[in-house]
Design a protein around this motif. Structure first.
Motif, short mmCIF file in Angstrom:
data_model
loop_
_atom_site.label_atom_id
_atom_site.label_comp_id
_atom_site.label_asym_id
_atom_site.label_seq_id
_atom_site.Cartn_x
_atom_site.Cartn_y
_atom_site.Cartn_z
N MET A 119 -0.88 -46.98 -78.37
CA MET A 119 -0.77 -47.91 -77.24
C MET A 119 -2.14 -48.17 -76.61
SD MET A 119 2.25 -48.68 -77.45
CE MET A 119 2.53 -49.70 -76.02
N PHE A 165 1.56 -60.10 -67.59
CA PHE A 165 0.80 -59.07 -68.30
C PHE A 165 0.45 -57.92 -67.37
CE2 PHE A 165 -0.31 -60.35 -72.64
CZ PHE A 165 0.29 -61.59 -72.68
N LEU A 206 3.58 -49.99 -68.72
CA LEU A 206 3.14 -49.17 -69.86
C LEU A 206 2.43 -47.92 -69.37
CD1 LEU A 206 1.72 -51.61 -72.55
CD2 LEU A 206 3.99 -50.62 -72.36
N PHE A 211 3.42 -55.84 -66.88
CA PHE A 211 3.72 -55.17 -68.14
C PHE A 211 2.81 -53.95 -68.35
CE2 PHE A 211 3.48 -54.92 -72.85
CZ PHE A 211 4.82 -54.69 -73.09
N LEU A 246 -4.88 -48.47 -78.12
CA LEU A 246 -5.52 -49.48 -78.95
C LEU A 246 -5.12 -50.88 -78.49
CD1 LEU A 246 -7.17 -50.00 -81.59
CD2 LEU A 246 -4.97 -50.14 -82.74
N TRP A 247 -3.83 -51.01 -78.27
CA TRP A 247 -3.29 -52.29 -77.86
C TRP A 247 -3.91 -52.73 -76.54
CZ3 TRP A 247 2.60 -53.27 -76.65
CH2 TRP A 247 2.76 -54.62 -76.38
#
Lengths: 342, 625
Positions: free
Chosen positions: A1, A61, A68, A64, A3-4
């Motif tokens: 995650m 975003f 996360l 979001f 990385l994302w």
């Protein structure tokens, strides 16, 4: 995650970099570098909508990524979170705000739609407004200057700084007339007449495309829109309307006979003579490309005449594989001699 | 009436089955095969566009590929894959023993399958359809379109009948077959969205059938509906097509929304935020979806009044869709989220779908659409909706329901690797296509010239396709690996989930529920975990369970329709081996003959005796299920 998260932070940045480094595509083709008032209006409103939509995306975003980061279940954590059924105030908020944003976009949408549908003559030019009848064929464009009384194929010339009105027709199937750097596109539809207008701010050769699937060679149905200063444009019109003189060179004159004997003239008009089953050749010698996309040199021209199918699948020109070398040379010389501008 | 089902061979069993669970698996397999086929075509097309002026595919072949890629992906891959989940999950989620009409359910599958087969046969008869998946006339008319278009027209006509009757079946099932206490406002959102999607099919596939019939009359019998020189109108086709075609997007994306609305609450351990708003937002999206078809036709010359109305109507769809997006986000907000593969797909769906949605609003601005229309910007937009929306949620649904459907888990490590490879590949492929469109690249072009500034992004886009393909290969490896080495699932509820399908034992017995459950709340299983002992209360004593018999008739009826369609196509073939009318009428006779047999033959099904059910229950208790 992780990385994302890192990657997604770079996404908007890389987008910006692309713009800053001028990676906008080729000048005189790309819509990101508008060269006329219509293209400019479209570009401005596209940017407006991108800004509004970027705001929405950023909010989504952001929420979001907070989720996360904050709300992952830790191993061994079996607690059941609070079960909420909803929140009226929040739900009203995210109903009302989008409505406001959409109103902001709806106003230019309506005004722009009517502005582009306007087919009145250019007030600056009045009676001298240029009207061009465009006909889409599989896979080439025909441009009739009906008031001036001549036909042009593949390349369309317009005066700079004037609103030019196009009347759109289709001969066989649907096509769509599009010069990205100058404005939007409108389809040519069999049985129906459409209109649009374009204007170029500066002289130049603008690339045009067919945007509606029209058969195997749809991809190659390109054309050029050439914007000239008014006096040059007038000179071009005069040249196109003039009687065609006999070529002075003997080779070219020989070529003219080859052209007539092989019934090329049955499809390709020169001056006022011949039909428009294929592109008119009155100013063929001045074209940058042949068949809409091939560089206009002797080799390509010969290859095209000998076997047009292999270069542009599905076009209707007959092949002349057995034409003698002499005839070919003469024919090419003749085609080269067809010029209206000096 | 037999009391015991007879033993059958495996193949015969699958050909004759009317069990919704087996039909679901057949949809899954058929849909996957078509998905791979259309995916390989996409890969070939991107290879052709990797460099300017490539000679990998000719213009004609490329056009056949774009047409078949679009047609297969929408009609023969996305639809059946969603139907697979709908078939498996809807009866379980509403506490039913099967769908309302099991025979019709099997018929729907086989008609879809043979329709798809008919379409695919075009390759063996001189090439596929080549007029784009929208088959715009005149390119698809008798004068310009080849035999492939006849396969398109009749293949879709046949497979459309299958879709239509399946949708009717779902509607009746959801209205009539709910367990006691399962009110409409307690339906899981996947059932709600499937219900509304089925309604859309009912109203959208009928105009499609009419349009295809008109095109068939034009092509086979020289009617002139779409021939301008004979008084026909070519724009008429576009209206009919998009009155179907626009709702089609919602037919596919609403059940996808439903899957997301199941997976996100399950792995966030929270109930869906704003359930009622979600239901009504779905209805509004469906209604508006029908009102905006002409936004596909802004450049066709409808005039400024029509363009303005359709532009503004289209924009309003963003409002209910936005409500859904924020409700999903706030379902996760404050939750305890487990990021396994299913949840990775479901959660990444939300921002990805937003990117597709915002370009949708941009496209709705009619005068700006004069720029975007028929360019790669549109290609990028709808792939963000279809791949970033529908395909991501299909993968989420696959990883979520796989243990219930097949009795073992998919491997998580391979699954996560698949997610990352596919997801990165997806953005790499489609994000740059927005820019390509703005830079002047029309869609449906088989090549482009080298000096136009389009090379770099086309290259990047093709590289992305390789990643996506690698991802799908990883999925296939995962499925094969897990079949042999995957963790076996015998518990009913491996995810600690919330809805009724997780109350059935794994594997699910053919009668689904030994006793119909009593539903006391939304998220009934979760309610019992909190307020009861974690198992559903039965709403009835253990009694004999009535089950339908299998039948080969749906299979034969579909073959009949296949031949009827093929016979009509033969009318346009140069040298048909036998008289086309014999094939066409023979096929229809076969179908109607089966209908006659079905009507007069008495088939009361069979009963599973109560003792048998009790024995099953006892067995389950012993296994600790």
């Amino acid at each position: 995650m992780k990385l994302w998260k890192t990657a997604s932070r770079f996404l908007p940045l890389s987008f910006l970099t692309l713009f800053l480094t001028g990676c906008l595509g080729e000048e005189n083709l790309t819509a990101l570098d508008p060269k006329g008032p219509q293209a400019q209006w479209i570009y401005d409103n596209m940017i407006l909508s991108i800004i509004v939509m970027a705001l929405v995306s950023i909010v989504v975003f952001a929420i979001f990524f907070i989720i996360l980061a904050k709300y992952r279940r830790k191993p061994g954590d079996d607690e059941i979170p609070k079960q909420v059924h909803g929140n009226t105030a929040l739900e009203i908020t995210w109903t009302v705000i989008p409505i406001i944003l959409l109103v902001i976009l709806a106003v230019p949408t309506i005004t722009g739609t009517f502005m582009f549908a306007d087919k009145d003559p250019d007030p600056e030019v009045g009676d001298n407004t240029v009207y061009i009848k465009v006909t889409g064929h599989q896979f080439w464009w025909q441009f009739d200057y009906e008031n001036e009384g001549f036909t042009a194929g593949q390349d369309v010339y317009i005066p700079v700084g004037e609103k030019v009105i196009f009347e759109l027709h289709a001969q066989d199937v649907l096509h769509s007339f599009w010069v990205p750097a100058l404005g939007g596109k409108i389809d040519t539809v069999p049985g129906i007449t459409n209109h649009m207008w374009l204007e170029a701010d500066e002289p130049g050769v603008f690339k045009g495309k067919c945007a509606e699937l029209c058969g195997p060679s749809h991809a190659l149905m390109d054309f050029k829109l050439i914007a000239l200063e008014r006096d040059e444009y007038d000179a071009w019109v005069e040249g196109m309307s003039a009687e065609v003189e006999e070529p002075t060179e003997t080779l070219a004159n020989q070529g003219r006979q080859v052209f007539e004997e092989n019934s090329c003239i049955g499809c390709h008009a020169v001056g006022g003579t011949g039909t428009a089953a294929g592109p008119a050749f009155t100013n063929f010698g001045e074209r940058e490309v042949i068949a809409g996309y091939l560089e206009n040199n002797d080799e390509n021209l010969e290859a095209w005449i000998r076997d047009p199918q292999s270069l542009k699948q599905g076009n209707v020109m007959p092949a002349y594989p057995d034409m003698s070398e002499e005839d070919m040379e003469a024919l090419i010389a003749y085609l080269r001699s067809l010029k209206v501008m000096e | 009436m037999a009391t015991q089902k007879q033993e059958k061979s495996v193949i015969w069993d699958w050909l004759t089955t009317v069990d919704h669970k087996k039909i679901a698996i057949m949809y899954l397999i058929a849909g996957t095969l078509f998905f791979v086929k259309a995916g390989v075509m996409a890969l070939f097309m991107r290879i052709q566009l990797m460099y300017p002026e490539m000679n990998f595919l000719s213009g004609q072949t490329f056009n056949e590929f774009i047409t078949m890629h679009g047609t297969i992906m929408l009609f023969l891959a996305a639809t059946p894959l969603l139907f697979a989940f709908m078939n498996y999950v809807i009866p379980l989620q509403i506490g039913a023993r099967d769908v309302a009409f099991p025979f019709v359910n099997a018929l729907g599958f086989w008609i879809f399958f043979f329709g798809g087969l008919l379409l695919s046969l075009s390759w063996f008869f001189g090439g596929g359809p080549d007029a784009g998946w929208t088959a715009y006339v005149p390119l698809s008319s008798r004068d310009y379109g080849g035999l492939g278009i006849d396969f398109y027209v009749l293949g879709l006509q046949v497979s459309g009948i299958g879709t239509l009757i399946s949708a009717i079946n779902f509607l009746v099932t959801i209205v009539n077959m709910r367990a006691p206490g399962m009110t409409m406002m307690r339906l899981p959102l996947f059932v709600w969205t499937s219900f509304i999607s089925s309604t859309l099919i009912l109203f959208a596939f009928t105009p499609l059938a009419a349009g295809l019939a008109l095109l068939m009359l034009d092509r086979l019998f020289e009617a002139q509906y779409f021939i301008p020189s004979m008084g026909g109108n070519v724009v008429l086709w576009q209206h009919i097509f998009w009155i179907f075609g626009h709702p089609e997007v919602y037919i596919l994306v609403l059940p996808a929304f439903g899957i997301i609305s199941e997976v996100i609450p399950a792995f966030s351990r929270k109930r869906l935020f704003g359930y009622t708003a979600m239901v009504f937002a779905t209805m509004i999206i469906a209604f508006l979806g029908f009102m905006v078809w002409a936004h596909h036709m802004f450049t066709v010359g409808m005039g400024p009044v029509a363009n303005s109305i359709f532009a503004v109507a289209t924009m309003t769809i963003a409002v209910p869709t936005g409500i859904k997006i924020f409700n999903w986000l706030f379902t996760m907000w404050g939750g305890k989220i487990t990021f396994n593969t299913a949840m990775l797909f479901a959660s990444s769906f939300v921002p990805t779908f937003v990117l597709g949605g915002v370009t949708g609003v941009m496209l709705a601005m009619a005068p700006v659409d004069y720029l975007y229309h028929d360019t790669y910007f549109v290609v990028a937009h709808f792939h963000y909706i279809i791949v970033g929306g529908i395909v991501l949620s299909l993968f989420a649904g696959l990883f979520y329901w796989y243990p219930k459907m097949f009795g073992h888990m998919l491997n998580e490590t391979l699954g996560k690797l698949f997610f990352w490879v596919f997801y990165i590949g997806f953005h790499l492929t489609f994000f740059v296509q927005h820019l390509l469109g703005l830079m002047g690249m029309p869609r449906r072009v088989y090549t482009y010239l080298g000096d136009q500034g389009l090379d770099a992004f086309n290259f990047i886009s093709t590289i992305g396709t390789f990643f996506m393909s690698a991802g799908v290969i990883l999925l296939v490896i995962n499925v094969i690996y897990s079949a042999f080495k995957g963790e076996r699932v015998t518990v009913a509820d491996p995810w600690d989930a919330r809805t009724l399908e997780w109350a059935t034992p794994t594997p699910v017995p053919e009668y689904n529920f030994a006793q119909t459950p009593q539903v006391r709340s939304l998220d009934p299983l979760f309610y019992e975990k909190i307020h009861g002992d974690g198992t559903m209360k039965p709403a009835e004593p253990v009694t004999d369970i009535h089950m339908p018999n299998g039948s080969i008739l749906p299979f034969i009826m579909s073959i009949g329709l296949f031949f009827a369609g093929f016979g009509l196509i033969m009318l346009n073939m140069d040298n048909p081996i036998i008289n086309p009318w014999i094939v066409a009428i023979g096929g229809l006779a076969l179908t109607f003959g089966c209908m006659f047999v079905r009507s007069i033959k008495e088939d009361h099904g069979y009963h599973i005796p109560a003792e048998q059910v009790k024995a099953d229950l006892a067995e389950l208790k012993k296994g600790g299920n």
